[in-house]
Design a protein around this motif. Sequence first.
Motif, PDB file in Angstrom:
ATOM      1  N   CYS A 210       0.810  -1.214   0.000  1.00  0.00           N
ATOM      2  CA  CYS A 210       0.000   0.000   0.000  1.00  0.00           C
ATOM      3  C   CYS A 210       0.849   1.273   0.000  1.00  0.00           C
ATOM      4  O   CYS A 210       0.452   2.295  -0.549  1.00  0.00           O
ATOM      5  CB  CYS A 210      -0.924   0.014   1.215  1.00  0.00           C
ATOM      6  N   ALA A 211       2.022   1.216   0.629  1.00  0.00           N
ATOM      7  CA  ALA A 211       2.845   2.407   0.755  1.00  0.00           C
ATOM      8  C   ALA A 211       3.296   2.954  -0.595  1.00  0.00           C
ATOM      9  O   ALA A 211       3.666   4.126  -0.705  1.00  0.00           O
ATOM     10  CB  ALA A 211       4.055   2.125   1.629  1.00  0.00           C
ATOM     11  N   GLN A 212       3.266   2.123  -1.649  1.00  0.00           N
ATOM     12  CA  GLN A 212       3.648   2.570  -2.987  1.00  0.00           C
ATOM     13  C   GLN A 212       2.517   3.305  -3.699  1.00  0.00           C
ATOM     14  O   GLN A 212       2.732   3.900  -4.752  1.00  0.00           O
ATOM     15  CB  GLN A 212       4.069   1.366  -3.836  1.00  0.00           C
ATOM     16  N   CYS A 213       1.346   3.290  -3.113  1.00  0.00           N
ATOM     17  CA  CYS A 213       0.169   3.883  -3.754  1.00  0.00           C
ATOM     18  C   CYS A 213       0.132   5.388  -3.502  1.00  0.00           C
ATOM     19  O   CYS A 213       0.421   5.863  -2.394  1.00  0.00           O
ATOM     20  CB  CYS A 213      -1.102   3.230  -3.210  1.00  0.00           C
ATOM     21  N   SER A 214      -0.257   6.153  -4.506  1.00  0.00           N
ATOM     22  CA  SER A 214      -0.327   7.611  -4.382  1.00  0.00           C
ATOM     23  C   SER A 214      -1.437   8.040  -3.431  1.00  0.00           C
ATOM     24  O   SER A 214      -1.442   9.180  -2.953  1.00  0.00           O
ATOM     25  CB  SER A 214      -0.557   8.245  -5.755  1.00  0.00           C
ATOM     26  N   GLN A 215      -2.383   7.144  -3.153  1.00  0.00           N
ATOM     27  CA  GLN A 215      -3.492   7.477  -2.268  1.00  0.00           C
ATOM     28  C   GLN A 215      -3.271   6.971  -0.840  1.00  0.00           C
ATOM     29  O   GLN A 215      -4.153   7.086   0.002  1.00  0.00           O
ATOM     30  CB  GLN A 215      -4.788   6.895  -2.830  1.00  0.00           C
ATOM     31  N   PHE A 216      -2.091   6.436  -0.563  1.00  0.00           N
ATOM     32  CA  PHE A 216      -1.780   5.931   0.774  1.00  0.00           C
ATOM     33  C   PHE A 216      -1.405   7.090   1.708  1.00  0.00           C
ATOM     34  O   PHE A 216      -0.685   8.001   1.301  1.00  0.00           O
ATOM     35  CB  PHE A 216      -0.612   4.943   0.688  1.00  0.00           C
ATOM     36  N   PRO A 217      -1.883   7.067   2.987  1.00  0.00           N
ATOM     37  CA  PRO A 217      -2.794   6.073   3.541  1.00  0.00           C
ATOM     38  C   PRO A 217      -4.246   6.453   3.273  1.00  0.00           C
ATOM     39  O   PRO A 217      -4.605   7.615   3.343  1.00  0.00           O
ATOM     40  CB  PRO A 217      -2.485   6.138   5.033  1.00  0.00           C
ATOM     41  N   CYS A 218      -5.056   5.472   2.968  1.00  0.00           N
ATOM     42  CA  CYS A 218      -6.483   5.700   2.803  1.00  0.00           C
ATOM     43  C   CYS A 218      -7.207   5.177   4.043  1.00  0.00           C
ATOM     44  O   CYS A 218      -6.621   4.483   4.867  1.00  0.00           O
ATOM     45  CB  CYS A 218      -7.009   5.024   1.539  1.00  0.00           C
ATOM     46  N   LEU A 219      -8.469   5.494   4.154  1.00  0.00           N
ATOM     47  CA  LEU A 219      -9.215   5.215   5.378  1.00  0.00           C
ATOM     48  C   LEU A 219      -9.202   3.753   5.756  1.00  0.00           C
ATOM     49  O   LEU A 219      -9.115   3.402   6.928  1.00  0.00           O
ATOM     50  CB  LEU A 219     -10.655   5.695   5.224  1.00  0.00           C
ATOM     51  N   LYS A 220      -9.271   2.865   4.761  1.00  0.00           N
ATOM     52  CA  LYS A 220      -9.367   1.437   5.049  1.00  0.00           C
ATOM     53  C   LYS A 220      -8.092   0.680   4.719  1.00  0.00           C
ATOM     54  O   LYS A 220      -8.092  -0.533   4.575  1.00  0.00           O
ATOM     55  CB  LYS A 220     -10.544   0.835   4.283  1.00  0.00           C
ATOM     56  N   ALA A 221      -6.982   1.389   4.634  1.00  0.00           N
ATOM     57  CA  ALA A 221      -5.735   0.729   4.262  1.00  0.00           C
ATOM     58  C   ALA A 221      -5.249  -0.224   5.336  1.00  0.00           C
ATOM     59  O   ALA A 221      -4.584  -1.208   5.043  1.00  0.00           O
ATOM     60  CB  ALA A 221      -4.650   1.765   3.986  1.00  0.00           C
ATOM     61  N   THR A 222      -5.571   0.060   6.579  1.00  0.00           N
ATOM     62  CA  THR A 222      -5.087  -0.784   7.672  1.00  0.00           C
ATOM     63  C   THR A 222      -6.214  -1.133   8.622  1.00  0.00           C
ATOM     64  O   THR A 222      -7.290  -0.550   8.588  1.00  0.00           O
ATOM     65  CB  THR A 222      -3.956  -0.090   8.440  1.00  0.00           C
ATOM     66  N   THR A 223      -5.934  -2.061   9.503  1.00  0.00           N
ATOM     67  CA  THR A 223      -6.948  -2.685  10.342  1.00  0.00           C
ATOM     68  C   THR A 223      -7.798  -1.690  11.113  1.00  0.00           C
ATOM     69  O   THR A 223      -9.013  -1.826  11.185  1.00  0.00           O
ATOM     70  CB  THR A 223      -6.281  -3.644  11.338  1.00  0.00           C
ATOM     71  N   ALA A 224      -7.166  -0.705  11.738  1.00  0.00           N
ATOM     72  CA  ALA A 224      -7.895   0.178  12.647  1.00  0.00           C
ATOM     73  C   ALA A 224      -8.077   1.595  12.131  1.00  0.00           C
ATOM     74  O   ALA A 224      -8.558   2.445  12.857  1.00  0.00           O
ATOM     75  CB  ALA A 224      -7.176   0.227  14.001  1.00  0.00           C
ATOM     76  N   ASP A 225      -7.706   1.877  10.896  1.00  0.00           N
ATOM     77  CA  ASP A 225      -7.777   3.249  10.423  1.00  0.00           C
ATOM     78  C   ASP A 225      -9.213   3.750  10.366  1.00  0.00           C
ATOM     79  O   ASP A 225      -9.456   4.954  10.443  1.00  0.00           O
ATOM     80  CB  ASP A 225      -7.117   3.381   9.046  1.00  0.00           C
ATOM     81  N   HIS A 226     -10.184   2.831  10.254  1.00  0.00           N
ATOM     82  CA  HIS A 226     -11.575   3.265  10.253  1.00  0.00           C
ATOM     83  C   HIS A 226     -11.980   3.835  11.609  1.00  0.00           C
ATOM     84  O   HIS A 226     -12.996   4.517  11.724  1.00  0.00           O
ATOM     85  CB  HIS A 226     -12.500   2.098   9.890  1.00  0.00           C
ATOM     86  N   ARG A 227     -11.145   3.585  12.655  1.00  0.00           N
ATOM     87  CA  ARG A 227     -11.421   4.149  13.969  1.00  0.00           C
ATOM     88  C   ARG A 227     -10.635   5.434  14.196  1.00  0.00           C
ATOM     89  O   ARG A 227     -10.638   5.980  15.292  1.00  0.00           O
ATOM     90  CB  ARG A 227     -11.098   3.127  15.060  1.00  0.00           C
ATOM     91  N   SER A 228      -9.947   5.907  13.162  1.00  0.00           N
ATOM     92  CA  SER A 228      -9.225   7.172  13.263  1.00  0.00           C
ATOM     93  C   SER A 228     -10.103   8.318  12.780  1.00  0.00           C
ATOM     94  O   SER A 228      -9.723   9.114  11.924  1.00  0.00           O
ATOM     95  CB  SER A 228      -7.924   7.104  12.445  1.00  0.00           C
TER      96      SER A 228
END
Length: 261
Positions: A210-228
Amino acid sequence: MAAIDYPQQGYGSPLQGLAAISHEIMVFMRGHYRLDETGNGKDTLRFRQGGKTILTVYLRQDHLTFLVVLGQKERELFEAHREAFSPFLLAYYDVSKTHHDGKWLFIDVTTPEQLAEVKKLVLLKKKPNRKPFPAQTAVYGMCGQRCDLCIHYTGTTDEQRALMKPYLDRMWGESDWSMRCGGCLSDTCYCHDAPCPAKSCAAQKGLSGCAQCSQFPCLKATTADHRSMVHTETHLADEITWGILPYVPYQYEKKEGEAVE
């Protein structure tokens, strides 16, 4: 329950509008500060240390309102650095009332530029107190999360798991934490047979992570980011440290090229 109804956004889509502002203030506060988060269950979240509130966030239908109270020494510091703030922030400062406990600034925010001014004000009020974990020991998943800070990771010691478990129980609800994972590229990865959304999305884009993506970090990129996102629950600082931050990009380490506070 939050007053804002954030629009649903697909996996890998960049956040927009109030959702982006909500996400950014949580990543900023948690990444810079080790604070308790005290919500009223309706429309208010306070970031607190001991009996002192550092920042209050009010959820509104079409904006977020931030409350920062500046004591006498903080006002003197602000006056010494007025030129560092925009006319937007100065207008709020000049009309805000001063009470016995300080000058109360209620700041309505709808844009990232306005939020940047609030962040500068918070940094003036309190120096960051979040101590990052050593980057030298970091083990990252394809999604950018810190595997070495996860209770499921095979490299985590039993002593560390015993420290994490009470906070994870309170953050996520008591659960069975016995599953073990050796990392994304291992045969013991928890999603080896059924790739997680991060693996699937990266593969579809022809990326190794994911880190290579221009849109990283996105809301659902990782387990708990939806709680951020701004919430109205109550969590202790250690619950955030062990239950959220290992699973959200750029919380324990500075972004490349970013100066250390």
